[in-house]
Design a protein around this motif. Structure first.
Motif, mmCIF file in Angstrom:
data_model
loop_
_atom_site.group_PDB
_atom_site.id
_atom_site.type_symbol
_atom_site.label_atom_id
_atom_site.label_comp_id
_atom_site.label_asym_id
_atom_site.label_seq_id
_atom_site.Cartn_x
_atom_site.Cartn_y
_atom_site.Cartn_z
ATOM 1 N N UNK A 1 57.681 -22.511 -74.229
ATOM 2 C CA UNK A 1 56.888 -22.474 -75.455
ATOM 3 C C UNK A 1 55.706 -23.435 -75.303
ATOM 4 N N UNK A 2 54.472 -22.949 -75.351
ATOM 5 C CA UNK A 2 53.314 -23.796 -75.063
ATOM 6 C C UNK A 2 52.872 -24.656 -76.246
ATOM 7 N N UNK A 3 51.972 -25.567 -75.966
ATOM 8 C CA UNK A 3 51.487 -26.519 -76.973
ATOM 9 C C UNK A 3 50.826 -25.810 -78.148
ATOM 10 N N UNK A 4 50.169 -24.665 -77.887
ATOM 11 C CA UNK A 4 49.464 -23.980 -78.970
ATOM 12 C C UNK A 4 50.431 -23.539 -80.076
ATOM 13 N N UNK A 5 51.649 -23.177 -79.678
ATOM 14 C CA UNK A 5 52.634 -22.750 -80.665
ATOM 15 C C UNK A 5 53.119 -23.942 -81.482
ATOM 16 N N UNK A 6 53.329 -25.075 -80.817
ATOM 17 C CA UNK A 6 53.741 -26.282 -81.517
ATOM 18 C C UNK A 6 52.651 -26.736 -82.477
ATOM 19 N N UNK A 7 51.396 -26.601 -82.069
ATOM 20 C CA UNK A 7 50.289 -26.984 -82.945
ATOM 21 C C UNK A 7 50.273 -26.124 -84.209
ATOM 22 N N UNK A 8 50.575 -24.824 -84.059
ATOM 23 C CA UNK A 8 50.647 -23.937 -85.223
ATOM 24 C C UNK A 8 51.739 -24.402 -86.169
ATOM 25 N N UNK A 9 52.910 -24.747 -85.623
ATOM 26 C CA UNK A 9 54.010 -25.208 -86.466
ATOM 27 C C UNK A 9 53.650 -26.511 -87.170
ATOM 28 N N UNK A 10 52.964 -27.400 -86.468
ATOM 29 C CA UNK A 10 52.529 -28.654 -87.087
ATOM 30 C C UNK A 10 51.611 -28.368 -88.264
ATOM 31 N N UNK A 11 50.728 -27.386 -88.088
ATOM 32 C CA UNK A 11 49.805 -27.016 -89.155
ATOM 33 C C UNK A 11 50.548 -26.420 -90.346
ATOM 34 N N UNK A 12 51.507 -25.536 -90.066
ATOM 35 C CA UNK A 12 52.298 -24.947 -91.147
ATOM 36 C C UNK A 12 53.105 -26.007 -91.887
ATOM 37 N N UNK A 13 53.623 -26.961 -91.121
ATOM 38 C CA UNK A 13 54.425 -28.022 -91.729
ATOM 39 C C UNK A 13 53.578 -28.846 -92.705
ATOM 40 N N UNK A 14 52.324 -29.087 -92.344
ATOM 41 C CA UNK A 14 51.438 -29.854 -93.232
ATOM 42 C C UNK A 14 51.112 -29.068 -94.494
ATOM 43 N N UNK A 15 51.078 -27.745 -94.363
ATOM 44 C CA UNK A 15 50.781 -26.893 -95.520
ATOM 45 C C UNK A 15 51.969 -26.791 -96.466
ATOM 46 N N UNK A 16 53.171 -26.652 -95.901
ATOM 47 C CA UNK A 16 54.385 -26.507 -96.712
ATOM 48 C C UNK A 16 55.554 -27.101 -95.933
ATOM 49 N N UNK A 17 55.751 -28.397 -96.098
ATOM 50 C CA UNK A 17 56.763 -29.114 -95.304
ATOM 51 C C UNK A 17 58.161 -28.564 -95.545
ATOM 52 N N UNK A 18 58.497 -28.259 -96.781
ATOM 53 C CA UNK A 18 59.857 -27.781 -97.078
ATOM 54 C C UNK A 18 60.169 -26.510 -96.299
ATOM 55 N N UNK A 19 59.185 -25.662 -96.159
ATOM 56 C CA UNK A 19 59.398 -24.367 -95.524
ATOM 57 C C UNK A 19 59.476 -24.469 -93.997
ATOM 58 N N UNK A 20 58.686 -25.376 -93.397
ATOM 59 C CA UNK A 20 58.477 -25.319 -91.953
ATOM 60 C C UNK A 20 58.940 -26.545 -91.177
ATOM 61 N N UNK A 21 59.302 -27.632 -91.844
ATOM 62 C CA UNK A 21 59.608 -28.847 -91.090
ATOM 63 C C UNK A 21 60.856 -28.697 -90.220
ATOM 64 N N UNK A 22 61.821 -27.893 -90.658
ATOM 65 C CA UNK A 22 63.032 -27.716 -89.855
ATOM 66 C C UNK A 22 62.741 -26.956 -88.558
ATOM 67 N N UNK A 23 61.890 -25.942 -88.633
ATOM 68 C CA UNK A 23 61.545 -25.198 -87.425
ATOM 69 C C UNK A 23 60.724 -26.063 -86.475
#
Length: 260
Positions: free
Chosen positions: A174-196
């Motif tokens: 899994x490359x860095x670009x995917x992790x960066x997307x998850x980091x961005x989603x987590x900042x938008x809605x932490x409850x929804x995405x922080x676990x992933x």
């Protein structure tokens, strides 16, 4: 001739891994809805990784009621250490869970459909053959094909083959670009995405550290100087990466109307 064959397989494995790292799926999974679809397929790869792990643990350690020490204490320590992390790691909230359970929980929070994976697990618990259970049409076709390739590797009953699938089909692809997307989603809605986001960061942290080096050592130890085993392990490594590429190819094709 034998050395040439080994070098050819090594080159092939290196080429396949380069292809995997640059797969177009990663750039295509670029919205929250697409991540949820990705999870619904990828969760089956999280499950079958555990099957590879437990197969190796059964081979490299003594799991019988009457215990005796196995021959390679280094590999025994390694596989037990990975089993501890994978089967009972601490999640983001300090609860001991398997990485598979963490992933399903992350899917639930994100709003992904967990019915297919949950139904699959229920069938296996009831004693159904996984190769039969995986044919459920509600399971994404990409996941069905990937799981079957893993289970077929396990059915060879060859530890070096299982070890090669285990080592070369890991989540460090899994490359860095995917992790960066998850980091961005987590900042938008932490409850929804922080676990992933936690799951992927944790998994890559483990795979990128000592676990990766020890996994490669495990293959070497299991093959020794047996040329047939060395060849089979290299071939299995190539097969494992091809299976992952096919998983991404099929997932991208399955979701193309949404990804376009």
């Amino acid at each position: 001739m034998l050395m040439h064959a080994v070098k050819t397989l090594q080159s092939e494995l290196s080429y396949l891994k380069s292809e995997l790292y640059s797969h177009p799926l990663y750039e295509s999974v670029n919205t929250a809805d697409k991540v949820k679809l990705f999870m619904q397929t990828h969760v089956f790869a999280v499950w079958d990784f555990m099957c590879l792990l437990k197969t190796l643990q059964g081979t490299l350690t003594c799991v019988d009621n009457i215990w005796v020490p196995t021959s390679n204490s280094k590999l025994r320590r390694f596989i037990n250490e990975i089993a501890l992390d994978e089967e009972s790691d601490y999640d983001l909230h300090g609860e001991a869970l398997s990485h598979f359970e963490m992933y399903v929980n992350a899917m639930r929070k994100a709003g992904a459909d967990i019915a297919p994976i949950n139904n699959f697990i229920v069938k296996i618990r009831s004693g159904e053959d996984p190769l039969v259970a995986i044919e459920d049409p509600t399971i994404p076709a990409a996941a069905r094909e990937f799981v079957k390739s893993t289970l077929q590797a396990i059915k060879t009953s060859k530890p070096h083959v299982v070890a090669a699938f285990f080592t070369h089909g890991r989540e460090d692809v899994i490359p860095d670009m995917f992790i960066a997307l998850l980091d961005s989603l987590e900042k938008t809605d932490a409850h929804k995405w922080q676990d992933l986001a936690f799951y992927f960061r944790r998994h890559i942290e483990l795979d990128g550290g000592s676990h990766g080096d020890l996994a490669r050592l495990m293959i070497q130890e299991l093959c020794g100087t047996d040329q047939q085993k060395i060849d089979e392990a290299h071939q299995a490594g190539c097969d494992a990466v091809r299976a992952r590429i096919k998983l991404w190819d099929m997932a991208l094709a399955d979701y193309s109307p949404i990804f376009d």
